[in-house]
Every structure is written in structure tokens, then in C-alpha cells.
Motif scaffolding. Structure first.
Motif, PDB file in Angstrom:
ATOM      1  N   GLY A  50      44.518  33.698  35.165  1.00  0.00           N
ATOM      2  CA  GLY A  50      44.816  32.315  34.826  1.00  0.00           C
ATOM      3  C   GLY A  50      45.838  32.184  33.870  1.00  0.00           C
ATOM      4  O   GLY A  50      46.189  32.987  32.908  1.00  0.00           O
ATOM      5  N   THR A  78      42.734  29.684  36.004  1.00  0.00           N
ATOM      6  CA  THR A  78      42.482  29.794  37.274  1.00  0.00           C
ATOM      7  C   THR A  78      43.124  30.940  37.959  1.00  0.00           C
ATOM      8  O   THR A  78      44.303  31.127  37.759  1.00  0.00           O
ATOM      9  N   SER A  79      42.554  31.581  38.939  1.00  0.00           N
ATOM     10  CA  SER A  79      43.191  32.848  39.325  1.00  0.00           C
ATOM     11  C   SER A  79      44.537  32.548  40.106  1.00  0.00           C
ATOM     12  O   SER A  79      44.825  31.620  40.681  1.00  0.00           O
ATOM     13  N   THR A 118      47.075  32.948  43.442  1.00  0.00           N
ATOM     14  CA  THR A 118      46.595  32.926  44.606  1.00  0.00           C
ATOM     15  C   THR A 118      47.113  34.423  45.470  1.00  0.00           C
ATOM     16  O   THR A 118      47.687  35.101  44.709  1.00  0.00           O
ATOM     17  N   TYR A 139      36.182  38.381  36.929  1.00  0.00           N
ATOM     18  CA  TYR A 139      35.741  37.012  37.239  1.00  0.00           C
ATOM     19  C   TYR A 139      35.630  37.063  38.830  1.00  0.00           C
ATOM     20  O   TYR A 139      36.622  37.288  39.484  1.00  0.00           O
ATOM     21  N   ASP A 140      34.783  36.213  39.242  1.00  0.00           N
ATOM     22  CA  ASP A 140      34.816  36.081  40.823  1.00  0.00           C
ATOM     23  C   ASP A 140      35.851  35.670  41.344  1.00  0.00           C
ATOM     24  O   ASP A 140      36.239  36.239  42.271  1.00  0.00           O
ATOM     25  N   GLY A 141      36.630  34.328  40.921  1.00  0.00           N
ATOM     26  CA  GLY A 141      37.724  33.989  41.406  1.00  0.00           C
ATOM     27  C   GLY A 141      38.888  35.335  41.459  1.00  0.00           C
ATOM     28  O   GLY A 141      39.623  35.257  42.422  1.00  0.00           O
ATOM     29  N   ASP A 142      39.009  35.891  40.373  1.00  0.00           N
ATOM     30  CA  ASP A 142      40.086  36.951  40.265  1.00  0.00           C
ATOM     31  C   ASP A 142      39.788  37.875  41.151  1.00  0.00           C
ATOM     32  O   ASP A 142      40.692  38.316  42.217  1.00  0.00           O
ATOM     33  N   MET A 149      37.772  37.948  44.187  1.00  0.00           N
ATOM     34  CA  MET A 149      38.199  37.362  45.360  1.00  0.00           C
ATOM     35  C   MET A 149      39.542  37.417  45.838  1.00  0.00           C
ATOM     36  O   MET A 149      40.017  38.087  46.768  1.00  0.00           O
ATOM     37  N   ASN A 150      40.445  36.955  44.818  1.00  0.00           N
ATOM     38  CA  ASN A 150      41.830  36.610  45.432  1.00  0.00           C
ATOM     39  C   ASN A 150      42.699  38.150  45.302  1.00  0.00           C
ATOM     40  O   ASN A 150      43.593  38.422  46.072  1.00  0.00           O
ATOM     41  N   HIS A 158      37.797  31.183  28.401  1.00  0.00           N
ATOM     42  CA  HIS A 158      37.833  29.902  29.138  1.00  0.00           C
ATOM     43  C   HIS A 158      37.349  28.648  28.567  1.00  0.00           C
ATOM     44  O   HIS A 158      37.235  27.929  29.354  1.00  0.00           O
TER      45      HIS A 158
END
Lengths: 331, 331
Positions: free
Chosen positions: B53, B79-80, B82, B106-109, B111-112, B217
Motif C-alpha cells: 500500500g 491497500t495492497s 492489484t 498481510y492477508d491482502g498483499d 492474496m493479491n 497502518h
């Protein structure tokens, strides 16, 4: 605003101690910790010395190292170093070719540097360059009384590189005096400065206010104005700067956005973008850029814009290798 | 807290624009500005890619350049990026030897980055190293769920140097995974983070409070405690770190004090002094030091302490030349 500190009395000494511990490859303390000097001095090179109050870190201690300063002395917060400290720096750094002292234009600094120079005039060859890049102190077009602020970095880098090339004392003095006339800085604050003794701010601004034309000592600036977008603020700084200096033929510009202590890198980059676009619109050729927190006013939220109009030789001196805690590049 | 910005929507793009303008010698935008990559890529070197992010500048864009990253992609604030951005970085940076992706835990990172890797798995050889240096998220002794914070810089520098030496993808993956287990970070905040959209802080602390164990964050930390002196605060961070990691025989330590965005250099040096003294008392040999604002949480007032226990080879990789906007040395 809280601070990382133990006591207000020990703050400067402890910060300097941490600085020297972290950067032992570049610097050592001088005798009795009166100054910080390069770990390895060069015989028969003119020594470049600066100094000033604490609270502006990394300036000047972060500029000590090959390619820039030979020694720096640090006073109490926002207070000139004493003549005894300045003499110590001269004695430690002079390796036979004399000393050039770079002094920011404040009464206290001028007085103490002059006194120190007089006291050792029989033992050292010395010259001084006074830096006065802040356009807001004395009003546009009036040179006297202007302060030395972020542009001091540019003067110290270019004189430092010239000394490294073996230039003589009188040449360095001439380079510095000429360059100072082509460097302009203007600052803006979004907050005052937290004074360590009281942990209160020097002036307070509400959410709709900003202070234009600030220096680096927490003093109020030239005018209090409505807070606005970065583009509006930066344009105002750049217009004032460009209205105060004319472009010599063939000059190339160095554009420098400096954080005043409490402003994060992302905001400095955003402000740099606005400053660069402004200069492009005016057809000012930006050949070199610097963005970062180099000349601070303790924890002040704010920034300054510096425009330096350089000759080809000065660009080459700017590009020369430098190895200090705060500025470091190989070529 | 006021910010230098125009609109919350354009803030990240404008800051990146300013960054690239100021550092054109190192970086260019990738196609459609989906990533920032080195100006000059090296054929058949493993490409080192990171991202995350916005709001942590100069990480990661400031680490793109010879000796460190080949490309970085930046998402919205906190935010990660895309999968499309990550794929763009992979496609632009892969020069034939594959890509190592350095991902903060981090989950978002995760995952992407995983999704992106799956989508181009038929066209690129890739490995990922997950960084999880923050000891406070999941409690002492529990490895899962720890976040990647300031220690990410250490991992990116050392892997980047190893790639520059011509190491193969699987070797770089092994170096990164091993190193991650010997890096620990803990942070403290004196203020929350100002959210650009609202210009309000994520959490507020009164003059007697601080937040221990914060990430990057703006989220609250592990515990709210009474604000104290720098020595007490830093000792608490160092004790927690040292309680969570044991010194391998022959290891050498890198001690890194990182500013979270709103903390001036003078305070970081003062905190470094306390951290260095603590480690000396514990007979932990500090062989390398880093002090500065490298991994931020927007304008948060605070800092983190990172201890990395390095092998001789890793020390040599740390010392290797690097030429990026934020880290630069020749040897």
C-alpha cells in the motif's frame, strides 16, 4: 506534541552521541566533544567548517565527511555554538591549507564565528562565507538581514566539493560568495515547533491556518494565511522565489524541497511535483533535484522550497562524490 | 494535523509523480503507471520485486535501483496493489532469470501477490519471500500472523545485493527465508495517523499516553501505556525484541531505528543512542547501524527498532553498493 527525549538539558548531547555511534565510518567527536569532525582528514586541503544551533538535524553534522564538511560544531537548541567550540573545530580540522567557515546569517552566529576567528587569527588562515538564502525575512529585493536556511546545504555541498578538488582558500571564498547570491529559499509551516523545555509549541495555528515565510527557529513567519491545497501553497512559494531572482544566461537549476522535521516523505514528493511543474511552466530548466528532510526546525510540520541557479562548474561540483551521513553518492 | 495534498483521491498519484520526477536517474514509470521500475534493467539477473500500500514512503519505491529492487508497485493508501499491477511489475522486470517477489505478511498483499503469480505462472519463473518481522501482532513466540514492517528494508537490501551478484532464483529464495527468521521489529507511536480523506487521526492519545507495538497502518498497537522518557521507551522495545530472538553463534547485529513519518532526525538519533547502549549492555555486537525515516505510516509520530542478526555473508551483502533514492552507498 510529545518528543522522544530524556531531559531537555541532555537532549542535544544524547542526540549527538547517537549520531556519532551510528555513523562511526564518517565522523568522530573532537576533543571534549566541542565539535564533530571527519574520521579521516586530508592533509593540505582547505578545511570546510560550519556550525549553528541544534534543532536543525541532520544539518550540519550530517554533512561532515568526504566531499563536504571537515568539521561542524553544534550549540544549544537554536543557539549559536560558542567561540570556544568554533576554535576547537578550526584547530582540529586545519591541516595546513587554512579554513573556510560557512556561517548562516544570524546575529549570534556571525558574532561568535567572528570572535573565534579573531582569537586564532595569528595561527590560522581563514575566510568566511555568509549564507543568506531566505527571501522572506527582510522583504523582497532587500538583501540585508536575510537568514541562512535550507540553501545552506547547497552552498556546503558545492564548496566542499571544490575544496576536495584542491582549490585554494581565496578561490573557495569567491565560489561561496557568488553562489550565495543565486540561492533562494522560502518556507511554510502547518504547525509551530515544540520547545523541549515546555513541550509546548512556539505558535499555534488552527485547522484553517498556515504560516508563510517561516525560518528554522520556530519564529512566526511573514504572514498568516488560509491553509490551502499543496498546489496553491507551493505555487505561492515558487512565485515569490522566482520574483526575487532572475535567471542568468546558461544557468541550470537545482530544485530542492526540504522537510522541516514533522512532514513525511510522501507529502514532500507531492510538493516537489507541484514545484517542478511550476518551474517547467516558467521554462526554468530543472537539471538536479533533491527531496528530503535535511534542514529541520525540530518537529515543525512544514517544508521549504529552494531554487539554486548554477553554472556548469557548480553542477559538476554538486555531482561530485560525497560520503556523509545525510548526503551520499559516488558520482 | 494538516497535510500537503490537493485531494485525497489524487494524493498517491501526485506523490509518485513527484518521486519519479525527482529521481529520474534511478527510476521510470512502467506502462500505464502500474509500477515503478529501474531505468536500466540487467539482462539475465533475477528481478527483485516488491510492493504494498501507499503511505509507507520511501518504502518500496525509494528502494528501486541498482543493488536493491528492480520494480515496485504501489496500491491505494494502506491497500495492497492489484494483481494487475503486480503482473505489470513482473512482466516489465523479468529479463530472463525469473522474479523473486518480496511480500509483507498481510492477508491482502499475500492474496493479491499469489493471484498475480498464478495468472502468469506459465510465462515466468517466480518465488516469493514473505517478511514477518513485527513481533507484536501475534504475541511473543508465535510466528504466524506477524506483519512485515521496517525489517522489510533489510530483507530487500540483502536479497537485492545477492541478486546483483548473479545468484539464482532458488538461492535468493533460501537467503530471504532464512534471513526473515533473524529480523525483529517493534514500534511505538506518540500519535495516530491522519487519514487523508477526513484529515482526522485513526486513534488519539492524550499527553500522557503512547501506543506500544504499533504497525504501519495506523491501527492501534498491543497496549496503551504511560508516556515516558526515550530511555524507558526504547529499553522496553529492545527488551521485547531481545526476549524474542536468540543470538546465533558468530552472528553480527544490524541495529536500525526507523522514523514512522512525523518524528524528526534529532529524536531518532537520541533513540538510537538508547538502543545502542542497551545492546552493548547485553553484549550484542552492533556491527552496522541505520537511522532514518524509511518505512512510514503516513505522518505518524513514532519510531520502530529493528534488530537483524546477520551472517558474515549477509553483512557483506548489506555493505554491497546500492543506488536508490532512499539508500545509496558505493561500498
Amino acid at each position: 506534541m510529545k518528543k522522544f527525549m530524556n531531559t531537555a538539558e541532555t537532549m542535544v548531547a544524547e542526540s549527538m552521541e547517537g549520531f556519532v555511534r551510528a555513523h562511526q565510518e564518517f565522523v568522530v567527536f573532537g576533543a571534549e566533544r566541542k565539535c564533530i569532525r571527519r574520521r579521516h582528514l586530508t592533509p593540505n586541503k582547505v578545511a570546510i567548517i560550519s556550525g549553528g544551533g541544534a534543532g536543525h538535524e541532520p544539518m550540519h553534522i550530517g554533512f561532515v565527511g568526504k566531499g563536504m564538511l571537515d568539521a561542524a560544531c553544534v550549540g544549544h537548541i537554536f543557539t549559536s555554538p560558542t567561540p570556544s567550540q568554533i576554535i576547537s573545530a578550526i584547530e582540529e580540522a586545519d591541516t595546513g591549507a587554512g579554513c573556510l567557515l560557512i556561517v548562516k546569517n544570524y546575529d549570534g552566529d556571525i558574532m561568535n564565528f567572528e570572535m573565534a576567528m579573531e582569537m586564532v587569527a595569528d595561527r590560522h588562515r581563514m575566510e568566511a562565507v555568509i549564507v543568506s538564502d531566505d527571501i522572506e525575512t527582510a522583504g523582497i529585493g532587500q538583501g540585508r538581514g536575510r537568514r541562512g536556511v535550507a540553501g545552506t546545504l547547497v552552498v556546503e555541498k558545492i564548496i566542499g566539493a571544490a575544496a576536495e578538488r584542491g582549490m585554494a582558500l581565496h578561490e573557495l571564498k569567491r565560489i561561496g560568495d557568488r553562489l550565495n547570491g543565486r540561492v533562494r529559499t522560502m518556507g511554510v509551516a502547518l504547525s509551530g515547533v515544540t520547545v523541549p523545555q515546555t513541550q509546548r509549541t512556539t505558535f499555534s495555528l488552527n485547522a484553517a491556518e498556515m504560516e508563510m515565510g517561516v525560518g528554522i527557529h520556530g519564529e512566526p513567519g511573514h504572514s498568516r494565511e488560509y491553509f490551502s491545497t499543496s498546489d496553491v501553497i507551493v505555487r505561492r512559494l515558487c512565485e515569490t522565489i522566482c520574483g526575487d531572482i532572475s535567471m542568468p544566461p546558461g544557468a541550470k537549476a537545482l530544485l530542492f524541497v526540504n522537510g522541516l522535521g514533522g512532514t513525511p516523505p510522501a507529502e514532500l514528493y507531492l510538493a516537489y511535483d507541484a514545484a517542478h511543474r511550476f518551474m517547467e511552466e516558467r521554462s526554468i530548466p530543472i537539471e538536479r533535484a533533491l527531496v528530503g528532510t535535511y534542514v529541520t526546525s525540530l518537529d515543525m510540520q512544514g517544508l521549504s522550497v529552494t531554487l539554486a541557479l548554477l553554472t556548469d562548474e557548480e553542477i559538476s561540483l554538486w555531482d561530485s562524490p560525497v560520503a556523509t551521513a545525510a548526503l551520499r553518492w559516488s558520482s
